[in-house]
Design an enzyme around this catalytic site. Structure first.
Site, PDB file in Angstrom:
ATOM      1  N   ASN A 271      58.524 -78.571   1.254  1.00  0.00           N
ATOM      2  CA  ASN A 271      57.546 -80.099   0.545  1.00  0.00           C
ATOM      3  C   ASN A 271      58.164 -80.832   0.359  1.00  0.00           C
ATOM      4  O   ASN A 271      58.388 -81.732   1.468  1.00  0.00           O
ATOM      5  CB  ASN A 271      56.847 -79.061  -0.459  1.00  0.00           C
ATOM      6  CG  ASN A 271      56.027 -79.556  -1.167  1.00  0.00           C
ATOM      7  OD1 ASN A 271      54.700 -80.399  -0.115  1.00  0.00           O
ATOM      8  ND2 ASN A 271      55.878 -80.238  -2.352  1.00  0.00           N
ATOM      9  N   GLU A 272      58.278 -81.520  -0.582  1.00  0.00           N
ATOM     10  CA  GLU A 272      59.271 -82.932  -1.439  1.00  0.00           C
ATOM     11  C   GLU A 272      60.067 -82.325  -1.538  1.00  0.00           C
ATOM     12  O   GLU A 272      60.940 -81.818  -2.874  1.00  0.00           O
ATOM     13  CB  GLU A 272      58.109 -82.871  -2.377  1.00  0.00           C
ATOM     14  CG  GLU A 272      56.884 -83.453  -2.435  1.00  0.00           C
ATOM     15  CD  GLU A 272      56.277 -83.904  -4.085  1.00  0.00           C
ATOM     16  OE1 GLU A 272      56.769 -84.138  -4.728  1.00  0.00           O
ATOM     17  OE2 GLU A 272      55.741 -84.840  -3.721  1.00  0.00           O
TER      18      GLU A 272
HETATM   19  O1  AHR Z   1      49.606 -82.837  -5.761  1.00  0.00           O
HETATM   20  C1  AHR Z   1      50.469 -82.357  -6.864  1.00  0.00           C
HETATM   21  C2  AHR Z   1      51.637 -82.651  -6.588  1.00  0.00           C
HETATM   22  O2  AHR Z   1      52.299 -83.426  -6.034  1.00  0.00           O
HETATM   23  C3  AHR Z   1      52.155 -81.052  -5.616  1.00  0.00           C
HETATM   24  O3  AHR Z   1      51.841 -80.045  -5.210  1.00  0.00           O
HETATM   25  C4  AHR Z   1      53.322 -81.898  -4.487  1.00  0.00           C
HETATM   26  O4  AHR Z   1      53.602 -81.647  -4.198  1.00  0.00           O
HETATM   27  C5  AHR Z   1      52.990 -83.488  -5.519  1.00  0.00           C
HETATM   28  O5  AHR Z   1      54.231 -83.962  -6.370  1.00  0.00           O
END
Ligand code: AHR
Length: 653
Positions: free
Chosen positions: A372-373
């Site tokens: 993800n991030e």
């Molecule tokens: O959308 C909320 C959060 O924002 C998500 O879980 C994450 O990927 C981002 O930091």
């Protein structure tokens, strides 16, 4: 309010010497349809945040139905002689159950009450399926009473249920609610000698999306479906990573019989100390099977995201928190098995699981997100291993990598070249930013390298200072999205985030759709998404003002597409300034055969900057339809101050 946006926006608007009275001559060149608008362009990002799954889209009304929360009776009020036991429940991965024992006196009672998710919402004359796994403590059988209780503690529906077997068995009855009650509770108590054992106590509306048992909340799916999404990303977001690896979203635990899916922590229960939700867990009741099915129902391409062997990097520093690069095999296998679950024949291990759940046909998965991030060298080092394995076994699957949590800066500048080096197919960018940022970034993709991976704007939302879903934020998104559309050759996917939020249980805002236990409201941001998705067109057309793309000059932003199937030229135009603007849209480069129809459709989205749609006033800001005449090949109109406009110009050929 009349100050409108200017205070915050003037600094971003290109200053022009041209007077406000002038007519803006926009030229749309239809000579050659340009880049194709990908069917995946406008999609949905789903995460179990803000009670988006349990307590939201997943229609289960009972919280902690299997007594697996760390505090076994959380969400339950117990009375009389209730025991929580774990010695012989029918579901291995959910070992707890309750025993209702004789209260010890004819006038005393033993039972339980469930509070639901900030109450249980029931509708007048609607039917609800109560089910429970139970066994009687004696051969003679036992009886329990099931009641719906209103906020004043008055029962308004009641049924008796006979538990006739000493073996675990599933029992079902239907409750009919004689009235609407947004915050009811469910009471269950012993009306015979006892004891009786109960497990997986569940209550669903029968009127779920497509009437499915273990189904989804119909009004919410309808709202999603209405967006006409081309893509459905799940299950997040940060929950893919987990606060630690044990609590990452594990798709394999989310499939198979629902009673045996184990509980997982939901990191949003504690991520923000100022918004603690100690009763927020993931039952996995709406798991990957249900999410694939939902994608299919909506005609959207499914895009599952899996953990890359990194726990959330915001919350974990140092290699020891992550899976060593040389030990990723289980994680990589999870990704490969997921592709098999989605696409494999019924003779494969995971294809068989899918078939047993009711879907022998493949889900036709085309995309997978890895991580993800993420940021830093630890990410590409791991991603590379996944890519090697997936490409070797499934070369047709498109792989999505991440550019991290920031939309620019050191980490972003490091990761994009790495994503190119690794030859991912798309790069996921995230931006939750101010109105000013969104307006400035309308030209963001005009100068992107066309040779590398494509862009997935995987999480974005305009955050005004008060973090509300006000019209200002929606308008800025509409302006920014002209840049996505203009650059559809490189931007192939875009998903606003987050998607859903319970008004009584949110951790993060703004969000696209808000709901309570019975209602939902589409935000102005929702309508911007809807207008883009419904008027997506098939190919980009160049739109210029003074021979340049219109990316904020005098507060105007515009883009154009052609829909070669419906035979329409579609122009999107945002006016973020304080003034009405006279606009002439000239269509050029038309082939001789193309005859422009004299009347075009005009759709207007407009409101006061700080205005929101609310559950009590859901239609404060909605698109309004009208028509506008087209004189030959010229459409002349006024773009109102602070408005987003879509013009559909039909042609014959
Ligand atoms: O959308 C909320 C959060 O924002 C998500 O879980 C994450 O990927 C981002 O930091």
């Amino acid at each position: 309010m009349k100050k409108y946006f200017l205070i915050i926006l003037l600094s971003c608007i290109y200053i022009s010497s041209i007077s406000a009275q002038q007519t803006y001559e926009l030229v749309v060149n239809a000579r050659k349809p340009g880049a194709e608008i990908q069917p995946t362009m406008y999609g949905l990002f789903f995460e179990d945040i803000n009670f988006g799954a349990d307590g939201g889209l997943y229609a289960e009304l009972v919280k902690n139905r299997s007594f697996e929360f760390p505090q076994s009776l959380m969400g339950w009020n117990s009375f009389g002689k209730v025991e929580v036991r774990n010695d012989g429940a029918p579901f291995e991965r959910n070992p707890h159950y309750v025993r209702l024992n004789n209260a010890g006196h004819g006038h005393k009672h033993t039972g339980l009450e469930n509070e639901g998710f900030r109450g249980i919402g029931v509708k007048k004359d609607a039917t609800y399926r109560f089910s429970v796994w139970a066994r009687s403590g004696s051969a003679a059988g036992q009886k329990i009473r099931i009641e719906l209780i209103d906020a004043n503690n008055d029962p308004f529906e009641r049924k008796e249920l006979a538990i006739d077997s000493k073996e675990w068995k599933k029992y079902e009855i239907v409750l009919i609610s004689p009235k609407e009650e947004p915050k009811a509770s469910l009471r269950i108590f012993l009306t015979s000698e006892g004891p009786v054992d109960l497990e997986h106590i569940s209550l669903f509306p029968t009127d779920t999306w497509k009437g499915r048992e273990n189904g989804l909340r119909k009004d919410l799916v309808e709202a999603l479906n209405e967006l006409n999404p081309g893509l459905f990303r799940f299950p997040g977001g940060c929950i893919v990573e987990g606060t630690d690896l044990e609590t990452r979203y594990d798709w394999k635990k989310s499939v198979g019989p629902v009673e045996n899916r184990p509980l997982n922590e939901n990191r949003w229960h504690y991520t923000f100390a100022h918004r603690l939700f100690p009763d927020y867990f993931q039952t996995y009741g709406m798991g990957f099977y249900e999410l694939f099915l939902l994608s299919e129902d909506m005609g959207a391409e499914p895009l599952p995201v899996v953990n890359v062997g990194l726990s959330c990097q915001y919350q974990n520093e140092g290699e020891h928190c992550h899976v060593p690069v040389g030990e990723l095999q289980d994680y990589i296998q999870d990704a490969l098995d997921l592709i098999e679950f989605a696409n494999g024949s019924t003779s494969t291990t995971w294809g068989k699981v899918r078939a047993e759940m009711g879907h022998p046909e493949p889900f036709n998965l085309k995309f997978i997100g890895i991580g993800n991030e993420q940021w830093g060298p630890e990410y590409p080092a791991r991603l590379e291993k996944f890519i090697e394995a997936i490409r070797a076994q499934y070369p047709e699957i498109k792989i999505i990598g991440s550019s991290g949590p920031q939309a620019e800066g050191e980490d972003f500048d490091y990761l994009w070249p790495e994503m190119k080096r690794l030859k991912v197919d798309l790069v996921d960018e995230h931006y939750y930013r101010s109105p000013e940022w969104f307006l400035k970034q309308a030209a963001r993709y005009d100068s992107y390298d066309r040779k590398g991976p494509k862009v997935f704007a995987g999480e974005y939302a305009c955050h005004p200072q008060n973090r509300k879903n006000n019209f200002e934020s929606a308008l800025c998104e509409s302006a920014f999205m002209t840049g996505l559309e203009r650059n559809a050759d490189i931007v192939h996917m875009a998903t606003y985030a987050p998607l859903l939020a319970h008004v009584d249980a949110w951790q993060w805002r703004p969000d696209l759709i808000w709901f309570d236990n019975l209602r939902c409201v589409r935000t102005p941001n929702y309508y911007v998404q809807k207008l883009y998705a419904h008027h997506a067109g098939t190919n980009v057309l160049p739109l210029t003002w003074n021979k340049k793309a219109l990316t904020g000059q005098d507060g105007l932003y515009a883009s154009a597409v052609i829909d070669t199937n419906k035979k329409e030229i579609i122009v999107k135009l945002s006016n973020v300034s304080e003034e009405n603007k006279e606009i002439r849209i000239s269509l050029e480069g038309l082939s001789r055969k193309m005859k422009i129809q004299p009347e075009a459709q005009a759709i207007l989205l407009k409101g006061e900057a700080d205005k929101e749609n609310t559950l009590d006033n859901p239609d404060a800001i909605v698109p309004v339809d009208s028509s506008v005449s087209v004189n030959g090949t010229v459409l002349q109109t006024t773009a109102e101050a602070g408005s987003f406009n879509v013009y559909r110009i039909a042609y014959t050929d």
